[in-house]
Scaffold this motif. Structure first.
Motif, PDB file in Angstrom:
ATOM      1  N   ASP A 283       0.861  -1.192   0.000  1.00 17.11           N
ATOM      2  CA  ASP A 283       0.000   0.000   0.000  1.00 17.11           C
ATOM      3  C   ASP A 283       0.894   1.237   0.000  1.00 17.11           C
ATOM      4  OD1 ASP A 283      -2.221   1.595   0.061  1.00 17.11           O
ATOM      5  OD2 ASP A 283      -3.087   0.702   1.860  1.00 17.11           O
ATOM      6  N   VAL A 284       0.275   2.421  -0.099  1.00 20.09           N
ATOM      7  CA  VAL A 284       1.032   3.675  -0.077  1.00 20.09           C
ATOM      8  C   VAL A 284       1.928   3.693   1.167  1.00 20.09           C
ATOM      9  CG1 VAL A 284       0.801   6.190   0.070  1.00 20.09           C
ATOM     10  CG2 VAL A 284      -0.790   4.868  -1.340  1.00 20.09           C
ATOM     11  N   PRO A 285       3.234   3.973   1.044  1.00 18.46           N
ATOM     12  CA  PRO A 285       3.915   4.553  -0.124  1.00 18.46           C
ATOM     13  C   PRO A 285       4.610   3.527  -1.019  1.00 18.46           C
ATOM     14  CG  PRO A 285       5.346   4.700   1.757  1.00 18.46           C
ATOM     15  CD  PRO A 285       4.100   4.009   2.244  1.00 18.46           C
ATOM     16  N   TYR A 286       4.321   2.205  -0.832  1.00 17.65           N
ATOM     17  CA  TYR A 286       4.943   1.130  -1.602  1.00 17.65           C
ATOM     18  C   TYR A 286       6.431   1.004  -1.289  1.00 17.65           C
ATOM     19  CZ  TYR A 286       0.615   2.296  -3.965  1.00 17.65           C
ATOM     20  OH  TYR A 286      -0.695   2.600  -4.214  1.00 17.65           O
ATOM     21  N   ILE A 287       6.800   1.426  -0.089  1.00 18.67           N
ATOM     22  CA  ILE A 287       8.170   1.336   0.418  1.00 18.67           C
ATOM     23  C   ILE A 287       8.083   0.833   1.848  1.00 18.67           C
ATOM     24  CG2 ILE A 287      10.333   2.569   0.878  1.00 18.67           C
ATOM     25  CD1 ILE A 287       9.231   4.812  -0.985  1.00 18.67           C
ATOM     26  N   HIS A 288       8.891  -0.173   2.192  1.00 23.26           N
ATOM     27  CA  HIS A 288       8.832  -0.748   3.533  1.00 23.26           C
ATOM     28  C   HIS A 288      10.234  -0.933   4.087  1.00 23.26           C
ATOM     29  CE1 HIS A 288       7.651  -3.132   6.953  1.00 23.26           C
ATOM     30  NE2 HIS A 288       8.354  -4.165   6.541  1.00 23.26           N
ATOM     31  N   LEU A 289      10.450  -0.474   5.322  1.00 14.73           N
ATOM     32  CA  LEU A 289      11.712  -0.668   6.020  1.00 14.73           C
ATOM     33  C   LEU A 289      11.619  -1.937   6.860  1.00 14.73           C
ATOM     34  CD1 LEU A 289      14.524   0.294   7.017  1.00 14.73           C
ATOM     35  CD2 LEU A 289      13.328   1.578   8.801  1.00 14.73           C
ATOM     36  N   ALA A 290      12.573  -2.841   6.676  1.00 20.02           N
ATOM     37  CA  ALA A 290      12.600  -4.092   7.444  1.00 20.02           C
ATOM     38  C   ALA A 290      13.997  -4.303   7.989  1.00 20.02           C
ATOM     39  CB  ALA A 290      12.190  -5.271   6.568  1.00 20.02           C
ATOM     40  N   GLY A 291      14.088  -5.064   9.076  1.00 19.94           N
ATOM     41  CA  GLY A 291      15.391  -5.416   9.629  1.00 19.94           C
ATOM     42  C   GLY A 291      16.098  -4.276  10.316  1.00 19.94           C
ATOM     43  N   ASP A 292      15.355  -3.397  10.974  1.00 18.24           N
ATOM     44  CA  ASP A 292      16.008  -2.302  11.693  1.00 18.24           C
ATOM     45  C   ASP A 292      16.947  -2.862  12.749  1.00 18.24           C
ATOM     46  OD1 ASP A 292      16.571   0.291  12.744  1.00 18.24           O
ATOM     47  OD2 ASP A 292      15.154  -0.132  14.362  1.00 18.24           O
ATOM     48  N   ASP A 293      18.232  -2.516  12.662  1.00 19.38           N
ATOM     49  CA  ASP A 293      19.253  -3.041  13.571  1.00 19.38           C
ATOM     50  C   ASP A 293      19.359  -2.136  14.787  1.00 19.38           C
ATOM     51  OD1 ASP A 293      21.390  -4.124  14.809  1.00 19.38           O
ATOM     52  OD2 ASP A 293      22.786  -3.923  13.152  1.00 19.38           O
ATOM     53  N   ARG A 294      18.494  -2.342  15.745  1.00 15.97           N
ATOM     54  CA  ARG A 294      18.448  -1.441  16.904  1.00 15.97           C
ATOM     55  C   ARG A 294      19.588  -1.677  17.875  1.00 15.97           C
ATOM     56  NH1 ARG A 294      12.273   0.128  18.178  1.00 15.97           N
ATOM     57  NH2 ARG A 294      11.506   0.051  16.058  1.00 15.97           N
ATOM     58  N   SER A 295      20.165  -2.877  17.892  1.00 15.98           N
ATOM     59  CA  SER A 295      21.218  -3.180  18.864  1.00 15.98           C
ATOM     60  C   SER A 295      22.607  -3.149  18.266  1.00 15.98           C
ATOM     61  CB  SER A 295      20.983  -4.581  19.452  1.00 15.98           C
ATOM     62  OG  SER A 295      21.153  -5.564  18.445  1.00 15.98           O
ATOM     63  N   GLY A 296      22.709  -3.116  16.952  1.00  9.33           N
ATOM     64  CA  GLY A 296      24.010  -3.213  16.304  1.00  9.33           C
ATOM     65  C   GLY A 296      24.480  -4.637  16.138  1.00  9.33           C
ATOM     66  N   ALA A 297      23.645  -5.633  16.518  1.00 12.30           N
ATOM     67  CA  ALA A 297      24.066  -7.028  16.465  1.00 12.30           C
ATOM     68  C   ALA A 297      23.553  -7.763  15.238  1.00 12.30           C
ATOM     69  CB  ALA A 297      23.577  -7.759  17.722  1.00 12.30           C
ATOM     70  N   VAL A 298      22.667  -7.160  14.450  1.00 11.65           N
ATOM     71  CA  VAL A 298      22.132  -7.831  13.273  1.00 11.65           C
ATOM     72  C   VAL A 298      23.112  -7.641  12.121  1.00 11.65           C
ATOM     73  CG1 VAL A 298      20.198  -7.953  11.667  1.00 11.65           C
ATOM     74  CG2 VAL A 298      19.793  -7.414  14.076  1.00 11.65           C
ATOM     75  N   ALA A 299      23.845  -8.708  11.791  1.00  5.60           N
ATOM     76  CA  ALA A 299      24.992  -8.572  10.900  1.00  5.60           C
ATOM     77  C   ALA A 299      24.625  -8.276   9.461  1.00  5.60           C
ATOM     78  CB  ALA A 299      25.838  -9.851  10.964  1.00  5.60           C
ATOM     79  N   GLU A 300      23.399  -8.636   9.027  1.00  4.97           N
ATOM     80  CA  GLU A 300      23.068  -8.417   7.627  1.00  4.97           C
ATOM     81  C   GLU A 300      22.685  -6.979   7.326  1.00  4.97           C
ATOM     82  OE1 GLU A 300      19.357 -10.563   9.340  1.00  4.97           O
ATOM     83  OE2 GLU A 300      21.506 -10.450   9.743  1.00  4.97           O
ATOM     84  N   GLY A 301      22.625  -6.110   8.347  1.00  6.41           N
ATOM     85  CA  GLY A 301      22.338  -4.711   8.111  1.00  6.41           C
ATOM     86  C   GLY A 301      20.849  -4.430   8.063  1.00  6.41           C
ATOM     87  N   GLU A 302      20.463  -3.425   7.277  1.00  5.30           N
ATOM     88  CA  GLU A 302      19.072  -3.000   7.200  1.00  5.30           C
ATOM     89  C   GLU A 302      18.606  -2.991   5.752  1.00  5.30           C
ATOM     90  OE1 GLU A 302      18.341   0.576   9.352  1.00  5.30           O
ATOM     91  OE2 GLU A 302      19.168  -0.206  11.215  1.00  5.30           O
ATOM     92  N   PHE A 303      17.290  -3.163   5.566  1.00  3.90           N
ATOM     93  CA  PHE A 303      16.734  -3.297   4.228  1.00  3.90           C
ATOM     94  C   PHE A 303      15.554  -2.350   4.022  1.00  3.90           C
ATOM     95  CE2 PHE A 303      18.836  -7.311   4.944  1.00  3.90           C
ATOM     96  CZ  PHE A 303      19.361  -7.650   3.707  1.00  3.90           C
ATOM     97  N   LEU A 304      15.519  -1.730   2.845  1.00  5.77           N
ATOM     98  CA  LEU A 304      14.345  -1.043   2.335  1.00  5.77           C
ATOM     99  C   LEU A 304      13.839  -1.832   1.132  1.00  5.77           C
ATOM    100  CD1 LEU A 304      15.128   2.801   2.171  1.00  5.77           C
ATOM    101  CD2 LEU A 304      13.206   1.756   3.375  1.00  5.77           C
ATOM    102  N   TYR A 305      12.558  -2.133   1.122  1.00  6.89           N
ATOM    103  CA  TYR A 305      11.960  -2.831  -0.013  1.00  6.89           C
ATOM    104  C   TYR A 305      11.038  -1.864  -0.738  1.00  6.89           C
ATOM    105  CZ  TYR A 305      13.706  -6.995   2.336  1.00  6.89           C
ATOM    106  OH  TYR A 305      14.513  -7.915   2.937  1.00  6.89           O
ATOM    107  N   ILE A 306      11.247  -1.705  -2.045  1.00  9.93           N
ATOM    108  CA  ILE A 306      10.447  -0.812  -2.874  1.00  9.93           C
ATOM    109  C   ILE A 306       9.653  -1.664  -3.856  1.00  9.93           C
ATOM    110  CG2 ILE A 306      10.504   1.124  -4.490  1.00  9.93           C
ATOM    111  CD1 ILE A 306      13.275   1.828  -3.289  1.00  9.93           C
TER     112      ILE A 306
END
Length: 403
Positions: A283-306
């Motif tokens: 749905d609007v805006p057709y952009i989604h943020l996933a994998g927010d690394d709040r602790s700094g321990a998520v090694a794959e980083g962060e993702f935006l899906y468009i």
């Protein structure tokens, strides 16, 4: 290269061991990491993970995880780099489909050079929190003129997962490995083989501020498909001075990925973790943020899906990152952003300027140019959202927030 952990098991070439044995003294290994490093080569090395079926073939090209495809569709394997390693992967084996029986981790020389020229290398297994549990080490004396290695593998046996320290040289490079595992390299002209998947090994790096690339207009109803923007960084922690001048506890480096967007109807807003503005893919805006690394321990980083199916409804997107905690400078963070568009080469943008005293970086601008996607490297640094907004004339109102 990461130093050997005193509590880590040392695995000899050919050693096979159950994962539950390796992780017996640690938290359950539903999620763990693989770190890989090779030192002494003067050329780049490409690391990959091949998800193979019972016939040890890549029956689905989406289960090759590498620079052009940073994550499997099920999320079981994601390209990552544990602290101190050149490359690596996060693994959640329970998410793998039953058709994937084996994960083979490889390294390949990109250009001239052979594995014999390396000084040292290793593959190590770590918990999800970065505790090393086992390591398989090797060096150039173990090889001749091979340009690639099958370093190690995870495989199913009797309902459990095991690790095998392979350490086997391979004469060809990454393209030869792809063919060995039963797939085709998309760039090469070959007779049609519809039963075999095709893998694109191409990558484009935008080197300078202002560099641009335009993609062909989509020719199907799905548009550009699922566009994946990934932010990753190699620095994992740094020390800050305490109140009395001493050093406080280590702070994980937390970089946040986000974007400003403007739709074709004039709607403007932001997608980011601050303020819980995670957006929506369908749905609007057709952009989604996933994998927010709040602790700094998520090694794959962060993702935006468009959602490229609705790219015609998007006018422009300004992708940015900001230092939320931990890093002193952008050069210390050593961050890189990759944009993956189906059926196109992966586009890489490095945050390679110091950006002194600026905690925010405008990375790239995506624009709808008469239906085609145009990307420009920005590499501009600012002291916050408002200054970035003003520079690119978004015209939004800002207030402080937290996550």
């Amino acid at each position: 290269m990461s130093a050997l952990n005193a509590d880590s098991q040392v695995l000899a070439k050919g050693r096979r061991v159950a994962l539950e044995q390796l992780f017996a003294n640690y938290a359950p290994a539903e999620r763990f990491q693989i770190g890989v490093s090779i030192a002494g080569l003067s050329v780049a090395v490409d690391f990959a993970c091949f998800g193979l079926d019972a016939q040890q073939k890549l029956s689905d090209d989406r289960y090759m995880t590498f620079f052009n495809q940073p994550q499997t569709p099920c999320g079981a394997v994601a390209l990552a780099a544990p602290a101190g390693d050149m490359a690596g992967f996060t693994c959640q084996l329970a998410l793998l489909p039953a058709t994937v029986d084996r994960l083979v981790f490889t390294a390949a020389v990109d250009g001239n050079g052979t594995m014999r020229q390396m000084q040292a290398g290793y593959l190590r297994l770590l918990t999800g929190l970065g505790q090393e549990v086992a390591r398989f080490a090797f060096n150039g004396n173990d090889f001749a003129d091979e340009k690639a290695l099958m370093v190690g593998e995870l495989y199913r046996k009797d309902g459990t997962w095991r690790f095998n320290a392979i350490g086997q040289g391979f004469n060809g490079g990454l393209a030869a490995l792809v063919k060995h595992f039963g797939a085709e390299v998309a760039e090469e002209v070959q007779p049609p083989k519809p039963v075999e998947p095709k893998v694109s090994l191409s990558k484009i790096t935008l080197e300078k501020r202002g560099d641009k690339i335009s993609l062909d207009k989509p020719k199907t109803a799905s548009g550009y498909g699922r566009i994946v923007c990934n932010l990753n960084w190699s620095a994992q922690q740094t020390q800050k001075k305490g109140f009395f001048g001493g050093k406080s506890a280590d702070k994980a480096v937390d970089l946040d990925l986000g974007c400003l967007y403007e739709l074709s109807d004039g709607t403007k807003h932001v997608v980011q973790a601050l303020g819980n503005c995670f957006g929506s893919y369908e749905d609007v805006p057709y952009i989604h943020l996933a994998g927010d690394d709040r602790s700094g321990a998520v090694a794959e980083g962060e993702f935006l899906y468009i959602n490229g199916k609705y790219f015609d409804r998007i006018r422009r997107i300004c992708i940015f990152a900001f230092i939320y905690e931990g890093a002193v400078s952008w050069t210390q963070a050593d961050a890189v952003v990759t944009l993956t568009v189906p059926d196109h080469p992966v586009i890489e943008v490095r945050l390679d300027s110091q950006g002194k005293d600026s905690n925010m970086c405008a990375i790239a601008m995506l624009e709808n140019s008469h239906g085609a996607l145009k990307l420009t490297k920005l590499n501009e640094y600012f002291g916050g959202h408002e200054k970035l907004d003003k520079h690119y004339q978004w015209g939004m109102k800002w207030r402080s927030g937290s996550k």
